[in-house]
Design an enzyme around this catalytic site. Sequence first.
Site, PDB file in Angstrom:
ATOM      1  N   THR A   1     -19.696  -0.543  -2.255  1.00  0.00           N
ATOM      2  CA  THR A   1     -19.245  -1.218  -1.030  1.00  0.00           C
ATOM      3  C   THR A   1     -18.736  -0.156  -0.067  1.00  0.00           C
ATOM      4  O   THR A   1     -17.996   0.745  -0.486  1.00  0.00           O
ATOM      5  CB  THR A   1     -18.103  -2.209  -1.384  1.00  0.00           C
ATOM      6  OG1 THR A   1     -18.571  -3.089  -2.407  1.00  0.00           O
ATOM      7  CG2 THR A   1     -17.671  -3.014  -0.188  1.00  0.00           C
TER       8      THR A   1
ATOM      9  N   TYR B   1     -12.512   5.345 -15.409  1.00  0.00           N
ATOM     10  CA  TYR B   1     -12.385   4.244 -14.430  1.00  0.00           C
ATOM     11  C   TYR B   1     -12.953   2.955 -15.020  1.00  0.00           C
ATOM     12  O   TYR B   1     -12.317   1.896 -14.974  1.00  0.00           O
ATOM     13  CB  TYR B   1     -13.141   4.663 -13.167  1.00  0.00           C
ATOM     14  CG  TYR B   1     -13.291   3.619 -12.081  1.00  0.00           C
ATOM     15  CD1 TYR B   1     -12.273   3.378 -11.155  1.00  0.00           C
ATOM     16  CD2 TYR B   1     -14.485   2.908 -11.942  1.00  0.00           C
ATOM     17  CE1 TYR B   1     -12.440   2.448 -10.136  1.00  0.00           C
ATOM     18  CE2 TYR B   1     -14.655   1.984 -10.935  1.00  0.00           C
ATOM     19  CZ  TYR B   1     -13.622   1.752 -10.022  1.00  0.00           C
ATOM     20  OH  TYR B   1     -13.802   0.834  -9.017  1.00  0.00           O
TER      21      TYR B   1
ATOM     22  N   ASN C   1      -5.928  -5.386  -6.012  1.00  0.00           N
ATOM     23  CA  ASN C   1      -7.093  -4.732  -5.414  1.00  0.00           C
ATOM     24  C   ASN C   1      -6.951  -3.212  -5.338  1.00  0.00           C
ATOM     25  O   ASN C   1      -7.961  -2.506  -5.303  1.00  0.00           O
ATOM     26  CB  ASN C   1      -7.290  -5.326  -3.997  1.00  0.00           C
ATOM     27  CG  ASN C   1      -8.186  -4.481  -3.131  1.00  0.00           C
ATOM     28  OD1 ASN C   1      -9.401  -4.498  -3.278  1.00  0.00           O
ATOM     29  ND2 ASN C   1      -7.582  -3.724  -2.208  1.00  0.00           N
TER      30      ASN C   1
ATOM     31  N   ASP D   1       4.265   1.783  -4.316  1.00  0.00           N
ATOM     32  CA  ASP D   1       3.392   2.458  -5.273  1.00  0.00           C
ATOM     33  C   ASP D   1       3.338   1.569  -6.514  1.00  0.00           C
ATOM     34  O   ASP D   1       4.331   1.472  -7.249  1.00  0.00           O
ATOM     35  CB  ASP D   1       3.968   3.842  -5.599  1.00  0.00           C
ATOM     36  CG  ASP D   1       3.098   4.598  -6.599  1.00  0.00           C
ATOM     37  OD1 ASP D   1       2.205   3.986  -7.215  1.00  0.00           O
ATOM     38  OD2 ASP D   1       3.344   5.809  -6.775  1.00  0.00           O
TER      39      ASP D   1
ATOM     40  N   ASP E   1       0.841  -1.196   0.000  1.00  0.00           N
ATOM     41  CA  ASP E   1       0.000   0.000   0.000  1.00  0.00           C
ATOM     42  C   ASP E   1       0.876   1.247   0.000  1.00  0.00           C
ATOM     43  O   ASP E   1       2.051   1.198   0.384  1.00  0.00           O
ATOM     44  CB  ASP E   1      -0.925   0.012   1.234  1.00  0.00           C
ATOM     45  CG  ASP E   1      -2.228   0.763   0.963  1.00  0.00           C
ATOM     46  OD1 ASP E   1      -3.278   0.109   0.829  1.00  0.00           O
ATOM     47  OD2 ASP E   1      -2.190   2.021   0.865  1.00  0.00           O
TER      48      ASP E   1
ATOM     49  N   THR F   1     -16.601   1.720   1.814  1.00  0.00           N
ATOM     50  CA  THR F   1     -15.169   1.941   2.047  1.00  0.00           C
ATOM     51  C   THR F   1     -14.886   3.437   1.836  1.00  0.00           C
ATOM     52  O   THR F   1     -15.773   4.187   1.413  1.00  0.00           O
ATOM     53  CB  THR F   1     -14.308   1.155   1.024  1.00  0.00           C
ATOM     54  OG1 THR F   1     -14.530   1.743  -0.264  1.00  0.00           O
ATOM     55  CG2 THR F   1     -14.641  -0.316   0.982  1.00  0.00           C
TER      56      THR F   1
HETATM   57  N1  LIG Z   1     -15.895   0.482  -2.703  1.00  0.00           N
HETATM   58  C1  LIG Z   1     -16.608   0.329  -3.803  1.00  0.00           C
HETATM   59  O1  LIG Z   1     -17.788   0.715  -3.854  1.00  0.00           O
HETATM   60  C2  LIG Z   1     -16.001  -0.346  -5.006  1.00  0.00           C
HETATM   61  C3  LIG Z   1     -16.860  -0.645  -6.088  1.00  0.00           C
HETATM   62  C4  LIG Z   1     -16.317  -1.262  -7.207  1.00  0.00           C
HETATM   63  C5  LIG Z   1     -14.970  -1.585  -7.251  1.00  0.00           C
HETATM   64  N2  LIG Z   1     -14.162  -1.273  -6.195  1.00  0.00           N
HETATM   65  C6  LIG Z   1     -12.743  -1.631  -6.300  1.00  0.00           C
HETATM   66  O2  LIG Z   1     -12.327  -2.324  -5.149  1.00  0.00           O
HETATM   67  C7  LIG Z   1     -10.933  -2.103  -4.928  1.00  0.00           C
HETATM   68  C8  LIG Z   1     -10.679  -1.714  -3.477  1.00  0.00           C
HETATM   69  O3  LIG Z   1     -11.311  -0.474  -3.229  1.00  0.00           O
HETATM   70  P1  LIG Z   1     -11.808   0.017  -1.789  1.00  0.00           P
HETATM   71  O4  LIG Z   1     -13.227   0.375  -1.956  1.00  0.00           O
HETATM   72  O5  LIG Z   1     -11.401  -0.940  -0.732  1.00  0.00           O
HETATM   73  O6  LIG Z   1     -10.984   1.377  -1.700  1.00  0.00           O
HETATM   74  P2  LIG Z   1     -10.087   2.032  -0.527  1.00  0.00           P
HETATM   75  O7  LIG Z   1      -9.916   3.441  -0.940  1.00  0.00           O
HETATM   76  O8  LIG Z   1     -10.658   1.720   0.811  1.00  0.00           O
HETATM   77  O9  LIG Z   1      -8.697   1.235  -0.664  1.00  0.00           O
HETATM   78  C9  LIG Z   1      -7.837   1.412  -1.760  1.00  0.00           C
HETATM   79  C10 LIG Z   1      -6.421   1.210  -1.264  1.00  0.00           C
HETATM   80  O10 LIG Z   1      -5.553   1.265  -2.405  1.00  0.00           O
HETATM   81  C11 LIG Z   1      -4.378   1.984  -2.014  1.00  0.00           C
HETATM   82  N3  LIG Z   1      -3.729   2.547  -3.201  1.00  0.00           N
HETATM   83  C12 LIG Z   1      -4.186   3.522  -4.019  1.00  0.00           C
HETATM   84  N4  LIG Z   1      -3.288   3.808  -4.967  1.00  0.00           N
HETATM   85  C13 LIG Z   1      -2.238   2.972  -4.766  1.00  0.00           C
HETATM   86  C14 LIG Z   1      -0.978   2.788  -5.409  1.00  0.00           C
HETATM   87  N5  LIG Z   1      -0.635   3.531  -6.463  1.00  0.00           N
HETATM   88  N6  LIG Z   1      -0.144   1.844  -4.927  1.00  0.00           N
HETATM   89  C15 LIG Z   1      -0.485   1.095  -3.855  1.00  0.00           C
HETATM   90  N7  LIG Z   1      -1.647   1.221  -3.184  1.00  0.00           N
HETATM   91  C16 LIG Z   1      -2.513   2.160  -3.639  1.00  0.00           C
HETATM   92  C17 LIG Z   1      -4.901   3.081  -1.085  1.00  0.00           C
HETATM   93  O11 LIG Z   1      -3.855   3.607  -0.264  1.00  0.00           O
HETATM   94  C18 LIG Z   1      -5.963   2.315  -0.295  1.00  0.00           C
HETATM   95  O12 LIG Z   1      -5.438   1.734   0.879  1.00  0.00           O
HETATM   96  C19 LIG Z   1     -10.517  -1.037  -5.942  1.00  0.00           C
HETATM   97  O13 LIG Z   1      -9.881  -1.650  -7.041  1.00  0.00           O
HETATM   98  C20 LIG Z   1     -11.828  -0.419  -6.387  1.00  0.00           C
HETATM   99  O14 LIG Z   1     -11.754   0.126  -7.665  1.00  0.00           O
HETATM  100  C21 LIG Z   1     -14.657  -0.670  -5.078  1.00  0.00           C
END
Ligand SMILES: NC(=O)c1ccc[n+]([C@@H]2O[C@H](COP(=O)([O-])OP(=O)(O)OC[C@H]3O[C@@H](n4cnc5c(N)ncnc54)[C@H](O)[C@@H]3O)[C@@H](O)[C@H]2O)c1
Length: 255
Positions: free
Chosen positions: A188, A155, A90, A63, A37, A190
């Site tokens: 979801t 996206y 993820n 990163d 992360d 988050t």
């Molecule tokens: N939450 C939703 O509603 C939802 C819906 C559809 C898809 N998603 C997908 O689920 C996945 C997880 O999302 P989430 O909701 O848990 O989001 P979140 O924001 O809680 O977590 C995302 C994490 O990714 C890390 N991150 C971002 N850029 C980064 C990089 N360049 N290198 C390393 N780490 C990095 C962030 O620091 C964070 O900890 C994502 O791929 C998102 O697109 C989420």
Amino acid sequence: MRGLKDQVVIVTGGAGGIGSATCKRLAQEGAKVAIFDLDLNKAQALQQELEALGTQALAVACDITQSDAVSTAVAEVEQKLGPITGLVNNAGWDIFKPFVQTEPNEWQKLIQINLVGMLNMHHAVLGGMVARKGGRIVNIASDAARVGSSGEAVYAACKGGLLSFSKTLAREHSRHNITLNVICPGPTETALLAGVTDAAPNPEKLREAFTKAIPLGRLGQPDDLASAISFFLSDDAAFITGQVLSVSGGLTMNG
Ligand SMILES: NC(=O)c1ccc[n+]([C@@H]2O[C@H](COP(=O)([O-])OP(=O)(O)OC[C@H]3O[C@@H](n4cnc5c(N)ncnc54)[C@H](O)[C@@H]3O)[C@@H](O)[C@H]2O)c1
């Protein structure tokens, strides 16, 4: 779930909502977990939680958009936890506005995190999996990739790319006993979703609209995703590859 004990699994974005729930679930199943992360403090706090569950864990500041940093981080995992058997792509990022109001620098950021990042990860991890003739990869896309989603055009393009990339690699690597599957979350709870709703003129109304659209009548919780992700990493899913699963309370039911 069968076969997760002592697996070595990298979870990118492991300190975030869905990522941290997944790391905890994998640790409960006895897997060794590497948390990649940007937020090292959160990743380190999670590492301690996972170790308290009795498994090995490793927080790595990485990163995923930087290919050299990814290679170094993957090498560190192999040295400290052992050969990598599982990867969960993820990490993700989103902004929510009509395409015509977006700027090229925003497209670049979306493409770097949601598309280039996962290319770097696959490239760094797959060589070892091929040499060892085994591995499981789970890629986190979005229902936006399957059915479109207003306000998320670039996206959705990235996530759609992730989907077809996964199917292609599933074909290329089936002979190496490597499975690749995709999970598409719906809305979801988050930080990512909060970022989307908070940017709306009436955040509560938008949350209500999301909830109403979901047949099972609630927003997704990170644990809902962690279960499905862990399943695809387990031996229970050994004969499944190249598939796309929506975990969204029935929001989308397309074939
Ligand atoms: N939450 C939703 O509603 C939802 C819906 C559809 C898809 N998603 C997908 O689920 C996945 C997880 O999302 P989430 O909701 O848990 O989001 P979140 O924001 O809680 O977590 C995302 C994490 O990714 C890390 N991150 C971002 N850029 C980064 C990089 N360049 N290198 C390393 N780490 C990095 C962030 O620091 C964070 O900890 C994502 O791929 C998102 O697109 C989420």
